[in-house]
Design an enzyme around this catalytic site. Structure first.
Site, mmCIF file in Angstrom:
data_model
loop_
_atom_site.group_PDB
_atom_site.id
_atom_site.type_symbol
_atom_site.label_atom_id
_atom_site.label_comp_id
_atom_site.label_asym_id
_atom_site.label_seq_id
_atom_site.Cartn_x
_atom_site.Cartn_y
_atom_site.Cartn_z
ATOM 1 C CG ASN A 159 -1.683 1.308 0.881
ATOM 2 O OD1 ASN A 159 -1.704 2.029 0.774
ATOM 3 N ND2 ASN A 159 -2.247 1.244 2.972
ATOM 4 C CD1 TRP A 160 3.272 0.908 -2.965
ATOM 5 C CD2 TRP A 160 3.917 2.556 -4.783
ATOM 6 N NE1 TRP A 160 4.296 -0.096 -3.885
ATOM 7 C CE2 TRP A 160 3.609 1.024 -5.380
ATOM 8 C CE3 TRP A 160 3.588 3.121 -5.881
ATOM 9 C CZ2 TRP A 160 4.759 0.116 -6.360
ATOM 10 C CZ3 TRP A 160 3.781 2.842 -7.125
ATOM 11 C CH2 TRP A 160 4.150 1.809 -7.803
ATOM 12 C CE LYS A 161 0.072 3.382 4.610
ATOM 13 N NZ LYS A 161 0.274 3.126 6.169
ATOM 14 C CG HIS A 189 -5.295 1.732 5.122
ATOM 15 N ND1 HIS A 189 -5.509 2.634 6.354
ATOM 16 C CD2 HIS A 189 -4.133 1.381 5.108
ATOM 17 C CE1 HIS A 189 -3.946 2.505 6.435
ATOM 18 N NE2 HIS A 189 -3.359 0.977 6.138
ATOM 19 C CD GLU A 247 -2.698 5.042 6.780
ATOM 20 O OE1 GLU A 247 -2.276 5.262 5.929
ATOM 21 O OE2 GLU A 247 -1.553 5.346 7.561
ATOM 22 C CD GLU A 294 -3.140 -2.483 7.308
ATOM 23 O OE1 GLU A 294 -2.131 -2.132 6.781
ATOM 24 O OE2 GLU A 294 -3.627 -1.201 6.683
ATOM 25 N N GLY A 300 2.443 1.933 10.211
ATOM 26 C CA GLY A 300 3.673 3.509 11.173
ATOM 27 C C GLY A 300 4.837 3.741 11.663
ATOM 28 C CB SER A 305 6.048 -1.854 11.658
ATOM 29 O OG SER A 305 5.048 -0.319 12.384
ATOM 30 N N GLY A 353 3.375 -1.203 4.404
ATOM 31 C CA GLY A 353 3.035 0.282 3.812
ATOM 32 C C GLY A 353 4.894 0.869 3.779
ATOM 33 N N GLY A 354 5.009 1.398 4.425
ATOM 34 C CA GLY A 354 7.225 1.567 4.569
ATOM 35 C C GLY A 354 7.788 1.053 3.453
HETATM 36 P P1 13P Z 1 3.367 0.305 7.779
HETATM 37 O O1 13P Z 1 4.125 -0.994 6.803
HETATM 38 O O2 13P Z 1 4.318 1.245 7.270
HETATM 39 O O3 13P Z 1 2.917 0.247 9.195
HETATM 40 O O4 13P Z 1 1.732 0.470 6.648
HETATM 41 C C1 13P Z 1 1.065 -0.691 7.201
HETATM 42 C C2 13P Z 1 -0.051 -0.437 6.481
HETATM 43 O O5 13P Z 1 -1.055 1.155 6.865
HETATM 44 C C3 13P Z 1 -0.103 -1.049 5.366
HETATM 45 O O6 13P Z 1 -1.703 -0.646 5.160
#
Ligand code: 13P
Length: 249
Positions: free
Chosen positions: A9-11, A94, A96, A166, A172, A212, A233-234
């Site tokens: 997920n590149w956000k 998600h 967020e 999640e 993050g 993470s 994510g990251g």
């Molecule tokens: P991180 O891997 O950056 O913690 O993010 C997880 C995430 O929200 C994937 O959707």
């Protein structure tokens, strides 16, 4: 046999040039893998990513969509628009989106219905906040999120649903759920599904962990019996790290 999946997920990261660079790095890494591999760029880069990855085995998925087919919803994107640029899978729910855009279980149920009506696959996300875990309410919160958004569905719908647990406190933050915490919650999620839809359905639904996940911890998390992959994510913004996670299977 349920599928093993690693999705990036590149956000809200990567403009067109950065997207091109990452896609090119991914294609260099792209080898056969035991897991299905997906990436979710921003809306503006979906078509480009779809074209660039056409000959690879990486699927391009969307991070969100609106529930309506079209109309006066300024700034929104519909399922048919996603499908018209090659996208067959959408991430919904998600944390967020829930936190910053006030997406409720009720709204998410509508989005789920719209995606399924358009024959799309869904990666449905949910997870508790730190306060929920500290007060021992994590199962009640997660169970409620799943029931409220998904339990109006017929059993057959779950062929097109992937779940992603999640925990908000692990997104993050560099802090992951321990492999045992992930396994315990994934087992609870599968039991929640089994209680409603029976063991056959529950055993076939892939449940991903997100929060993470890094090359250093992926193998241990993925080794747990009810963890069927990850939503990254990251670490998905770097092709080498992402493939180190894919290859943890
Ligand atoms: P991180 O891997 O950056 O913690 O993010 C997880 C995430 O929200 C994937 O959707």
């Amino acid at each position: 046999m349920r599928k093993q999946i690693v999705a990036g997920n590149w956000k809200m990261n990567n403009d067109l040039a950065q997207t091109e660079a990452l896609l090119s790095d991914l294609k260099k890494q792209n080898q056969s893998s035991n897991a299905e591999v997906m990436v979710a760029p921003t809306f503006t880069n979906l078509y480009h990513a779809f074209e660039a990855l056409r000959t690879s085995n990486i699927e391009v998925v969307a991070q969100n969509m609106h529930f309506a087919a079209n109309g006066a919803y300024t700034g929104e994107i519909s399922a048919s628009m996603l499908k018209s640029v090659g996208v067959e899978t959408v991430i919904l729910g998600h944390s967020e989106r829930r936190e910053y855009f006030n997406e409720t279980d009720e709204l998410l149920a509508k989005k789920v219905d719209a995606a399924l009506a358009n024959s799309m696959r869904i990666i449905f996300c949910f997870g508790e906040e730190l306060a929920d875990r500290k007060s021992g309410n994590e199962e009640a919160v997660v169970g409620g999120q799943i029931k409220n958004a998904l339990f109006h569905l017929e059993a057959a719908a779950f062929q097109n649903i992937v779940l992603a647990y999640e925990p908000v406190w692990a997104i993050g933050t560099g802090e992951t759920a321990s492999p045992e915490q992930a396994q315990d919650m994934h087992a609870f999620i599968r039991k929640t599904l089994a209680d409603k839809y029976g063991n056959n359905i529950a055993d076939e639904v892939s449940i991903l962990y997100g929060g993470s996940v890094k090359p250093a911890n992926a193998e241990e998390i993925f080794s747990k019996p009810d963890v069927d992959g990850g939503l990254i994510g990251g670490a998905s913004l770097n092709a080498e790290d992402f493939y180190a996670i894919v290859n943890a299977f």
